[in-house]
Enzyme design. Structure first.
Site, PDB file in Angstrom:
ATOM      1  N   ASP A 268       0.802  -1.221   0.000  1.00 11.84           N
ATOM      2  CA  ASP A 268       0.000   0.000   0.000  1.00 11.84           C
ATOM      3  C   ASP A 268       0.836   1.272   0.000  1.00 11.84           C
ATOM      4  O   ASP A 268       0.309   2.362  -0.248  1.00 11.84           O
ATOM      5  CB  ASP A 268      -0.928   0.018   1.220  1.00 11.84           C
ATOM      6  N   GLY A 312      -2.222  -1.291  -8.745  1.00 15.71           N
ATOM      7  CA  GLY A 312      -1.095  -0.402  -8.963  1.00 15.71           C
ATOM      8  C   GLY A 312       0.002  -0.557  -7.948  1.00 15.71           C
ATOM      9  O   GLY A 312       0.745   0.387  -7.655  1.00 15.71           O
ATOM     10  N   LYS A 313       0.159  -1.751  -7.381  1.00 15.29           N
ATOM     11  CA  LYS A 313       1.123  -1.954  -6.302  1.00 15.29           C
ATOM     12  C   LYS A 313       2.383  -2.697  -6.748  1.00 15.29           C
ATOM     13  O   LYS A 313       3.485  -2.400  -6.280  1.00 15.29           O
ATOM     14  CB  LYS A 313       0.464  -2.735  -5.156  1.00 15.29           C
ATOM     15  N   VAL A 314       2.232  -3.704  -7.607  1.00 11.20           N
ATOM     16  CA  VAL A 314       3.339  -4.575  -7.978  1.00 11.20           C
ATOM     17  C   VAL A 314       3.388  -4.751  -9.486  1.00 11.20           C
ATOM     18  O   VAL A 314       2.359  -5.030 -10.123  1.00 11.20           O
ATOM     19  CB  VAL A 314       3.206  -5.968  -7.310  1.00 11.20           C
TER      20      VAL A 314
END
Length: 356
Positions: A268, A312-314
């Site tokens: 996050d 949209g994190k990894v």
């Protein structure tokens, strides 16, 4: 985790207790064997073997990428089960730059052993009510002496009593725990102690869900009874500080054991940085996760890294899920990475110095 006292400790059958706590868990030494030939051959196999080989190659890519900062993310009980020295070696040899973990991993397991206590193999598992009468706590096939765990609780209480009455992030409080072990600890190879010495920050976003919780509650209750102010943990500061590190780090890689809150917390930071106006913040470039969780219930612990990309994190270029019990595969991954030696060329980040 310590439990409510239901038995008079003076009535414990010490002989029976000693029988059950006769076999210490011995933590694996990744330097004592070279797993590279095994991993090299696994790369040409199938199923979990090939997944592990690819995950190991991704971790080596993180170590070889001079711009990449690496976060070790731990949930579950691998520390109690024999991986404690493994994690310590990763930190000592500059193979990780930050840690996000459950409170149990940091307090009930690592700090606990740093105080000189041990975990034990449960070679015999009687009725759990008998274990309770003996003040023995069980983690699957591993035992903890409840009386020693209560000593850990009390030590947390004593540390809290020495601190200024103000908010602390879990990182700041764990740093105080590391300082305590430098002065009073009985184990050189403690992750908490080494993190203090090497300025590697440790975050526990659900810190009081551990033996720390008991000690900190007692600290607040006792101070309130005395009409005195008390320290508090600031969970928002945890999020802010870890996001600050992500922004400074730029390129990042995740080495994740288990899932749950630590996994979601580190991921996050990308979204949080964007909300704070850092439009150029990059998703985590590298990621691997070792878990046995089932993906079908939609739980965070088992959500795949591909799923994290939708948030949209990894990034999905260098990511790998390994569905295996972490204690059986982490020694191979860590030994391979240690002996390939990419860590020898890495710059030390010392992110802990960001916060004074």
């Amino acid at each position: 985790m310590a439990n409510t006292v239901v038995t008079d400790p003076s009535q414990i059958n010490d002989t029976r207790k000693a029988e059950l706590l006769a076999h210490e868990v011995k933590h694996i030494d990744i330097k004592s064997f070279d797993a590279r030939p095994i991993i090299d051959q696994m790369a040409h196999m199938s199923f979990t073997s090939r997944d592990l080989a690819r995950a190991t190659s991704i971790y080596n890519m993180m170590l070889a990428d001079k711009d990449c900062s690496i976060f070790l993310v731990i949930a579950g009980s691998t520390s109690a089960g024999g991986c404690m020295d493994l994690y310590a070696e990763l930190l000592r040899n500059n193979m990780i730059d930050g840690i996000v973990a459950t409170g149990a991993s940091i307090v009930d397991m690592d700090f606990f052993e740093g105080l000189g206590h041990k975990h034990y193999q449960a070679l015999e598992i009687p009725d759990d009510n008998e274990l309770r009468s003996l003040y023995i706590d069980r983690i699957y096939d591993t035992y903890i002496d409840e009386q020693q765990l209560q000593d850990c609780d009390h030590t947390i209480y004593e540390i809290a009593n020495t601190l200024e009455a103000k908010p602390y992030s879990s990182r700041a409080f764990i740093r105080e725990m590391g300082k305590y072990l430098v002065e009073h600890g009985k184990k050189e190879n403690s992750l908490v102690k080494l993190a203090y010495e090497h300025d590697v920050p440790i975050f526990c976003p659900a810190f009081v869900d551990s033996s720390a919780g008991f000690g900190l509650v007692k600290h607040q209750v006792d101070r309130a009874k005395e009409g005195k102010p008390y320290m508090v943990l600031d969970a928002i500061a945890d999020f802010r500080e870890l996001t600050d590190i992500k922004v400074k780090a730029g390129t990042t890689g995740l080495l994740m054991i288990g899932g749950g809150v630590p996994k979601n917390f580190i991921q996050d930071t990308v979204v949080c940085a964007e909300i704070l106006g850092h439009d150029d913040v990059a998703m985590h470039k590298y990621a691997l996760q070792i878990t046995v969780a089932d993906v079908r219930d939609g739980a965070c612990s088992s959500s795949t890294l591909q799923e994290a990309a939708s948030w949209g994190k990894v990034q999905t270029t260098h990511e790998q899920m390994v569905f295996a019990e972490a204690g059986s595969v982490m020694p191979l991954l860590a030994s391979d990475a240690y002996h390939r030696g990419h860590w020898k060329e890495r710059a030390k980040r010392a992110f802990g110095t960001m916060f004074g």
